[in-house]
Design a protein around this motif. Structure first.
Motif, mmCIF file in Angstrom:
data_model
loop_
_atom_site.group_PDB
_atom_site.id
_atom_site.type_symbol
_atom_site.label_atom_id
_atom_site.label_comp_id
_atom_site.label_asym_id
_atom_site.label_seq_id
_atom_site.Cartn_x
_atom_site.Cartn_y
_atom_site.Cartn_z
ATOM 1 N N ALA A 25 8.807 11.551 -13.628
ATOM 2 C CA ALA A 25 7.641 12.208 -13.425
ATOM 3 C C ALA A 25 6.672 11.361 -12.592
ATOM 4 N N ASN A 26 7.024 10.516 -11.774
ATOM 5 C CA ASN A 26 6.272 10.001 -10.886
ATOM 6 C C ASN A 26 6.763 9.752 -9.477
ATOM 7 N N GLU A 27 7.712 10.906 -8.968
ATOM 8 C CA GLU A 27 8.144 10.935 -7.792
ATOM 9 C C GLU A 27 7.414 10.764 -6.461
ATOM 10 N N ASN A 28 6.085 11.227 -6.586
ATOM 11 C CA ASN A 28 5.146 11.474 -5.485
ATOM 12 C C ASN A 28 4.636 9.903 -5.202
ATOM 13 N N LEU A 29 4.474 9.280 -6.396
ATOM 14 C CA LEU A 29 4.047 8.044 -6.377
ATOM 15 C C LEU A 29 4.916 6.886 -5.954
ATOM 16 N N ILE A 30 6.138 7.274 -5.878
ATOM 17 C CA ILE A 30 7.276 6.563 -5.589
ATOM 18 C C ILE A 30 7.354 6.667 -3.956
ATOM 19 N N VAL A 31 7.252 7.898 -3.476
ATOM 20 C CA VAL A 31 7.146 8.171 -2.067
ATOM 21 C C VAL A 31 5.840 7.438 -1.208
ATOM 22 N N GLY A 32 4.664 7.444 -1.950
ATOM 23 C CA GLY A 32 3.635 6.638 -1.584
ATOM 24 C C GLY A 32 3.903 5.264 -1.247
ATOM 25 N N LEU A 33 4.470 4.623 -2.466
ATOM 26 C CA LEU A 33 4.776 3.200 -2.337
ATOM 27 C C LEU A 33 5.503 2.823 -1.318
ATOM 28 N N GLN A 34 6.678 3.730 -0.859
ATOM 29 C CA GLN A 34 7.557 3.303 0.227
ATOM 30 C C GLN A 34 6.526 3.475 1.455
ATOM 31 N N ALA A 35 5.622 4.641 1.756
ATOM 32 C CA ALA A 35 5.048 4.491 2.896
ATOM 33 C C ALA A 35 4.093 3.316 3.067
ATOM 34 N N ARG A 36 3.282 2.714 1.924
ATOM 35 C CA ARG A 36 2.733 1.778 2.121
ATOM 36 C C ARG A 36 3.567 0.409 2.288
ATOM 37 N N ALA A 37 4.891 0.265 2.017
ATOM 38 C CA ALA A 37 5.628 -0.816 2.369
ATOM 39 C C ALA A 37 5.939 -0.542 4.088
ATOM 40 N N ARG A 38 6.254 0.616 4.666
ATOM 41 C CA ARG A 38 6.468 0.662 5.951
ATOM 42 C C ARG A 38 5.217 0.289 6.685
ATOM 43 N N GLY A 39 3.923 0.718 6.084
ATOM 44 C CA GLY A 39 2.712 0.324 6.945
ATOM 45 C C GLY A 39 2.579 -1.122 6.799
ATOM 46 N N PHE A 40 3.033 -1.925 5.797
ATOM 47 C CA PHE A 40 2.832 -3.083 5.814
ATOM 48 C C PHE A 40 3.604 -4.105 6.807
ATOM 49 N N LEU A 41 4.892 -3.274 6.902
ATOM 50 C CA LEU A 41 5.542 -4.065 7.853
ATOM 51 C C LEU A 41 5.252 -3.852 9.285
ATOM 52 N N VAL A 42 4.454 -2.878 9.849
ATOM 53 C CA VAL A 42 4.191 -2.589 11.100
ATOM 54 C C VAL A 42 2.718 -3.387 11.421
ATOM 55 N N ARG A 43 2.101 -3.638 10.211
ATOM 56 C CA ARG A 43 0.798 -4.350 10.406
ATOM 57 C C ARG A 43 1.159 -6.023 10.546
ATOM 58 N N ARG A 44 2.272 -6.233 9.776
ATOM 59 C CA ARG A 44 2.791 -7.719 9.983
ATOM 60 C C ARG A 44 3.236 -7.854 11.540
#
Length: 1364
Positions: free
Chosen positions: A446-465
């Motif tokens: 039921a929350n597939e879109n939210l999981i995709v958004g979570l993965q995107a935030r994780a990648r953004g976090f790595l770039v900012r780091r």
């Protein structure tokens, strides 16, 4: 004589024998025997006589110890008593019949009246419960067989009903203590009352009463109350039995025996619910655990389980077993389904038996996982029993037989529980895990879109780091980067600077010239701008300068008045304030003139008031034909003449009198001025003189001479001196005449009377008017306000109102007592309404009094303070309340109360001539004054005023307010501080004190001083003795007026002299013992002269200290300035009136040159330093401080003088208004007399006024009234004389009374003679008799022995002397 005695004895023996035989007939024969002559022997009362005489004879025998006969007096007494009892018995039966009739008629009010009649001899009946008596007695009457209630039945019923009514009333008031007392009352007749249950009875009755009231029932009957008592007793019995049962349960639990525990739980007295015998074991375990837990928490091994805890344990046990049984069935069903491989019941069983939320889609998963888990369980073969074991609440075991479906808490013997089956915990865990897995899977889907958004935030976090890491590196290398940048910028700046320096070095001359021009232009512009700013703000600059100068002056003045040691430089700036200007002299003259007018006007008004009072009496006597009309007309002419010309007569003094221009007369005048100055400034003499005279003489002396001597306190100096006199006299009177603290209240102290009289006179009257007039007017103008606190008067007004409304005579009695009047509800209601109105009006008066403390005369408050302190000093054990009650008696009762009761008599309100206050208004004010009087003295309404007891709480509260008011009233400064005056102030005042006193008052004062000289001045060296010796004997009136003032041949010479004796003269008071040149005995006077010299010196010669000025020679210019000052002062002194000039020595000191003044100052300073008043070590700063104080006081004196001018003008205006009122009364009287004359002329032109009931022939002489002679016996027959102490009635014939009319109309002299010898005589004033008649005094005492009827004496005098 002997025969009569024998007959009486025989009759007595007959009566006594009849009594002994109990023979009623013989007794009546004996009682009617002629020899006994007994009174009121009635045949119908024979049985009562026998009973009463038997009792009396038995009592007599018991007292004497032997048989005794009853004598004649005893028999007569007992016969009278028996008659009274028989009559009472008869009236009682009549009253009982009336009561039964009223009950049958169902009229509560008539029933109540019948019950309350004294003849009924019933217990107390309460009027507010008439309906209750009617209802209950009617029910009792109907239940009676003959429909009639006898007296005994009525008495018991009324007693019980009254008690029940009072109990109901107490229940309404919710007074627990009174409820208990009424329940204990044996009159109520309640049964089964237990003392220890009283609180429970009261609480339950209050609850039942409240519930009954909500349902419209206002009254609890006797049966209701008895039922409540029985109900409470039953409840308490059940509670006690339950407590015993609880004790048994706790003992059984402690023993650990389930059967015993079950037996106690099933006890009926315990009243426990839902006890199941099969659960006995579990009950034992749960209750034992609960008790152990309670012991642990309370740390007390003896603690018991209470009823609610036991019931909770039973309920918990039942629930535990029910849940365990349900769960065991579910386990059995699941395991059996798994063994059979049937998945169908699994889902339903999990949901219904285990209470789990299951998902239908997971049914196969549930079955599969449960099967796998069961297969993993080890199987022990056929040795397994059919029992499974469950644990309840993690501590109690429960066994269930899957075959028989039987459950128990007791472990079966020799049985091993199944181990191959899944337990309840395992089933719940597996089902829960399946459900959780399914829910998690659905959540991800039921929350597939939210999981995709979570993965995107994780990648953004790595770039900012990564970016932050790079930035951190650059920041770490920042010093190196800055160093490179700085090197490059420095190179560029140095190159630019070298190029600019080469240009400036090539043009130095031009640069210098440009700088000089620019600097000049900037300076000029700044100057012009500042100058223009000043021109634009010229007004503000002037104000600032003025402010600074004023601020400096204020700072100097603050230094002068506030600094402990003001410097001489500051003092010099303000020395001019000590000069007297023309305005000062004008104001002083105006004050003197107004003071003279005020004093003259006061004396004039006092004389007018006396004459008008006399005129009132004469007109009053005329109305009742007690004097002739000619007497009234004669006094009227005298009054008119006095009102028009009395002032002219008082100021005309022959120039040949005491003020004549001769040395001898001048010396005599100065001697009297010295005498009255000494009397005025030394209060000890007058204080002693007041108490040496009789009270009647001291009162007259006080009203005339003393107040005249102090000019009625028309300025601050004289008010200060008068207060010192009051203080000295009051302390003298308290120390010498007051033995108990209450003597001040019960007696009539002379000084208190003086103080109150003075403060209610013309000077203090305005204050009393301002304080009370608004609220008194408001009370009088309220036409709807009618306050009547007399129950009898209210009753009579109510009866009159009923008769006026119905037009028929009322059946109610007109004359009743207070108690009888209060039995009528209408009277009680009207009285309560009056009390409410009285309280509201009293609050208004209290507010006016308490808010006007500062308006109260300072003299009253100061004397109150002196009174309190003097009493406390003499009676140190007296409480604060006792002292404040005495203060309240002065401030309220003596000062304010009369003005509230009679506002017309104290000019609080304006009454036109002929007008008067309505009786209702006067009664309203009297009621208010009565309440305030009780409140001020903390006296409650008791005894005859018991009907006003509802106001006692209000009185107590009001007393506390009065107490605070009296304390605040006593908090005043001493007169020296209030008026800034002391005994040396006369030496620095601008004008001499002046009094205006009549020749008659001077002569009387002189004669009184000589008469009591030894008492008031016992020391031969006293100054008063020296002055009296210089005056010589008391002069006569002619020596004051001068020879030839009255013609010796004048036939009215004596009358003329008496009239001229009232002539007033002015005396400028001076002290004979002023300080003369060369004298230094009076150091304070020397200090005053020295200060005057220093002020003259420092005004013309500057310097930092006084010592510096005295040691520095004066310059010619300074001498010239001093000369100008001396000339200016001489010119001013020549314009000064003689009575305002200073002494000659002070004037001469002011004319000296500077150097001579300095030498005199130095001599005086040395004298003062030897006396310790100044010190050269401080550079004579002490005398500088005194001069600064004089400057401050001079300013205050000018302010006080201006205020005094205003006050004198107001007083004069008030006196003029009073004079106008008196003149209006004179005109009214003249009109009335003219009307009388006109009527007389019309009715009878040939007859004169009747003198003794006979017509007088025209032209005949007036008949002389002859005396009347009556014996006391004759006057006794007429009812005039009631009794004479120590004299029998048969001796009245030996007493003769002579009644002779006096010279004044209405005066009589009565002489008493016994056997012809004159014993006593008394002066009787007819006006006093009329006053007694008006006040309702029926009997008076004459000669302190004879009691006389006032009304009949007035009738006798009217008939015999005035023809009425």
């Amino acid at each position: 004589m002997g025969v009569v005695f024998i007959s009486v004895h025989i009759a007595l023996v007959q009566v006594n024998e009849a009594i002994d035989r109990q023979d009623e007939g013989a007794l009546m024969a004996g009682l009617n025997h002629p020899a006994l002559s007994l009174l009121e022997v009635l045949p119908q009362n024979s049985s009562w006589y026998l009973l009463q005489l038997c009792d009396s004879k038995e009592q007599k025998m018991q007292i004497a110890g032997i048989p005794n006969m009853l004598d004649k007096s005893e028999i007569q007494k007992e016969v009278s008593v028996a008659n009274v009892e028989a009559e009472a018995h008869k009236l009682k039966f009549i009253a009982v019949d009336n009561i039964n009739t009223a009950i049958r008629n169902c009229d509560p009010s008539k029933t109540l009246v019948a019950l309350m009649k004294p003849e009924a001899q019933l217990p107390v009946v309460h009027s507010f419960a008439a309906a209750v008596y009617q209802t209950e007695l009617f029910n009792l009457q109907q239940q009676n067989a003959v429909n009639y209630l006898a007296h005994d039945e009525l008495s018991i019923a009324v007693e019980m009903l009254s008690a029940v009514v009072l109990l109901n009333q107490t229940l309404e008031n919710k007074d627990i203590l009174m409820i208990k007392n009424h329940l204990r009352d044996p009159c109520t007749g309640f049964n089964n009352l237990e003392e220890e249950n009283m609180q429970r009875y009261a609480d339950t009755l209050l609850s039942i009463k409240s519930e009954a009231s909500s349902q419209g029932q206002d009254y609890l009957s006797w049966n209701d109350i008895q039922n409540c008592i029985d109900m409470v007793n039953m409840q308490i019995q059940e509670e006690n039995e339950r407590i015993i049962a609880i004790g048994h349960i706790n003992e059984a639990v402690d023993q650990g025996n389930p059967e015993k525990t079950l037996e106690t739980l099933l006890l009926p007295t315990a009243k426990l619910q839902d006890v199941i015998p099969e659960n006995a074991r579990h009950y034992q375990d749960v209750l034992h655990h609960a008790k152990a837990q309670k012991c642990k928490e309370s740390q007390d091994e003896s603690v018991l389980l209470w009823l609610d805890e036991i019931q909770r344990g039973i309920n918990d046990s039942n629930n535990n077993i029910k849940e365990a049984a349900n769960l065991a069935v579910g386990i059995s069903m699941i395991n059996k389904s798994l063994e059979k491989g049937d998945s169908q019941p699994i889902l339903m069983t999990l949901q219904s038996r285990f209470g789990l939320r299951v998902i239908p889609e997971c049914a196969e998963a549930y079955f599969r996982n449960l099967s796998e888990a069961k297969n993993m369980k080890t199987t022990e073969g056929s040795s397994e029993s059919p029992w499974i074991k469950l644990v309840m609440k993690a501590m109690y075991d429960y066994y269930y037989n899957v075959e028989t479906e039987e459950g128990t808490c007791v472990a079966p013997k020799g049985v091993v529980p199944k181990t191959s089956w899944l337990t309840g915990e395992e089933i719940q865990s597996i089902a829960g895990q399946v459900t959780a897995d399914y829910n998690r899977e659905q959540l991800w889907l039921a929350n597939e879109n939210l999981i995709v958004g979570l993965q995107a935030r994780a990648r953004g976090f790595l770039v900012r780091r990564n970016y932050r890491d790079r930035k951190a590196y650059l920041q770490n290398q920042e010093p190196s980067a800055i160093k490179i940048q700085a090197f490059w910028k420095g190179f560029k700046q140095r190159k630019s600077y070298v190029d600019r320096l080469k240009v400036l070095q090539g043009n130095v001359a031009a640069i210098v010239k440009i700088q000089s021009w620019v600097k000049m232009w900037l300076a000029r512009r700044a100057y012009r701008k500042r100058l223009q700013y000043f021109r634009d703000h010229n007004d503000q600059i002037v104000k600032i300068q003025a402010f600074l100068r004023a601020n400096k002056a204020r700072e100097d003045y603050r230094t002068l008045i506030g600094a402990e040691n003001p410097p001489l430089t500051v003092l010099r700036k303000f020395a001019y304030l000590l000069d007297q200007s023309d305005l000062d002299f004008q104001e002083e003259l105006e004050v003197t003139r107004l003071r003279e007018e005020v004093v003259t006007k006061i004396r004039s008004n006092q004389q007018l008031e006396k004459d008008l009072n006399l005129m009132d009496i004469k007109i009053g006597l005329l109305v009742k034909n007690r004097i002739t009309l000619q007497d009234v007309v004669l006094h009227s002419k005298k009054l008119n003449k006095k009102s028009k010309s009395q002032l002219e007569e008082m100021v005309m003094v022959d120039k040949q009198g005491i003020k004549g221009l001769s040395k001898e007369r001048r010396k005599k005048l100065e001697a009297y001025q010295h005498l009255f100055y000494l009397l005025q400034t030394n209060p000890t003499y007058l204080a002693k003189l007041i108490f040496q005279m009789p009270q009647n003489k001291s009162t007259k002396f006080m009203d005339t001479v003393i107040f005249t001597l102090y000019n009625y306190a028309s300025n601050q100096r004289e008010e200060y001196l008068l207060l010192k006199l009051f203080k000295t006299a009051l302390e003298e009177e308290i120390n010498s005449k007051v033995d108990q603290i209450q003597d001040i209240v019960t007696g009539n102290p002379t000084v208190i009377k003086m103080v109150v009289s003075f403060n209610r006179s013309a000077r203090g009257q305005n204050t009393l008017r301002q304080l009370l007039a608004p609220v008194v007017k408001e009370i009088m103008e309220d036409k709807s306000l009618i306050i009547n606190t007399s129950p009898v008067d209210v009753y009579k007004a109510w009866v009159n109102q009923l008769e006026m409304q119905t037009g028929e005579a009322s059946k109610l009695p007109y004359d009743v007592t207070t108690e009888q009047a209060l039995t009528h509800p209408e009277v009680v209601n009207k009285l309560e309404s009056s009390i409410q109105s009285l309280r509201a009006v009293t609050d208004k008066v209290l507010t006016s009094i308490f808010s006007s403390l500062n308006m109260m005369p300072y003299g009253m408050r100061y004397i109150a303070k002196v009174l309190k302190s003097s009493l406390h000093e003499k009676f140190p054990d007296a409480t604060e309340d006792e002292l404040l009650k005495i203060v309240g008696n002065l401030l309220y009762y003596r000062y304010m109360n009369p003005a509230i009761v009679a506002p017309d008599g104290f000019d609080i309100i304006d009454i036109t001539a002929g007008g008067q206050i309505h009786p209702d208004q006067r009664r309203n004010l009297g009621c208010v004054a009565k309440v305030l009087q009780h409140a001020a003295s903390n006296k409650l309404f008791e005894g005859e005023s018991e009907h006003l007891s509802s106001m006692n709480t209000y009185l107590s509260q009001t007393y506390q307010k009065f107490r605070n008011f009296f304390q605040a009233a006593c908090d005043v400064p001493e007169p020296e501080e209030k008026f800034n005056i002391d005994e040396y102030s006369d030496m620095v005042t601008l004008s001499k004190p002046v009094i205006y006193i009549s020749i008659e008052e001077i002569i009387n004062t002189h004669s009184l001083l000589l008469e009591h000289q030894d008492a008031i001045a016992p020391d031969t060296n006293d100054l008063l003795n020296e002055l009296l010796e210089g005056l010589g004997p008391v002069p006569d009136i002619e020596s004051f007026l001068g020879e030839g003032a009255v013609d010796p041949n004048d036939p009215n010479r004596e009358s003329t002299l008496n009239q001229l004796a009232k002539t007033e003269i002015s005396l400028s008071l001076t002290s004979k013992y002023e300080l003369r040149e060369g004298e230094d005995q009076d150091l304070k006077s020397l200090m005053i002269k020295t200060k005057r010299l220093i002020v003259d010196v420092i005004r013309t010669q500057p310097g930092d200290t006084l010592l510096e000025i005295l040691e520095t020679p004066a310059t010619a210019q300074q001498e010239s300035e001093n000369l100008k000052l001396v000339e200016k002062r001489a010119i001013l002194d020549s314009k000064t009136p003689e009575k305002m000039k200073h002494s000659q020595s002070i004037f001469e000191d002011g004319q000296l040159p500077i150097e001579q003044k300095k030498r005199k100052i130095q001599r005086n300073l040395r004298t003062l330093e030897q006396a310790g008043l100044v010190s050269s070590a401080t550079k004579y700063q002490e005398i500088i401080n005194e001069i600064a104080k004089d400057i401050r006081n001079q300013r205050r004196y000018r302010h006080h003088r201006k205020a005094e001018l205003v006050k004198l003008q107001q007083t004069l205006n008030a006196l003029n208004s009073k004079t106008a009122f008196y003149e209006e009364q004179i005109n009214y009287y003249n009109t009335y007399i003219k009307t009388c004359l006109d009527n007389l002329t019309r009715k009878n032109s040939r007859r004169s006024i009747k003198l003794d009931g006979k017509e007088e022939v025209k032209g005949s002489k007036k008949l002389k009234q002859t005396s009347l002679k009556y014996t006391a016996a004759r006057l006794h027959e007429k009812g005039v004389i009631l009794e004479i102490e120590d004299l029998q009635t048969n001796q009245f014939k030996n007493v003769m009374f002579d009644i002779t009319p006096g010279e004044e109309v209405g005066d009589f002299e009565i002489k008493a003679k016994f056997l012809g010898v004159e014993m006593e005589k008394v002066q009787l004033h007819f006006q006093d008799l009329l006053q007694m008649q008006y006040e309702g005094v029926a009997v008076m005492k004459m000669f302190d022995k004879a009691k006389v009827n006032v009304n009949l004496l007035i009738f006798l005098l009217n008939k015999k002397f005035y023809g009425k």
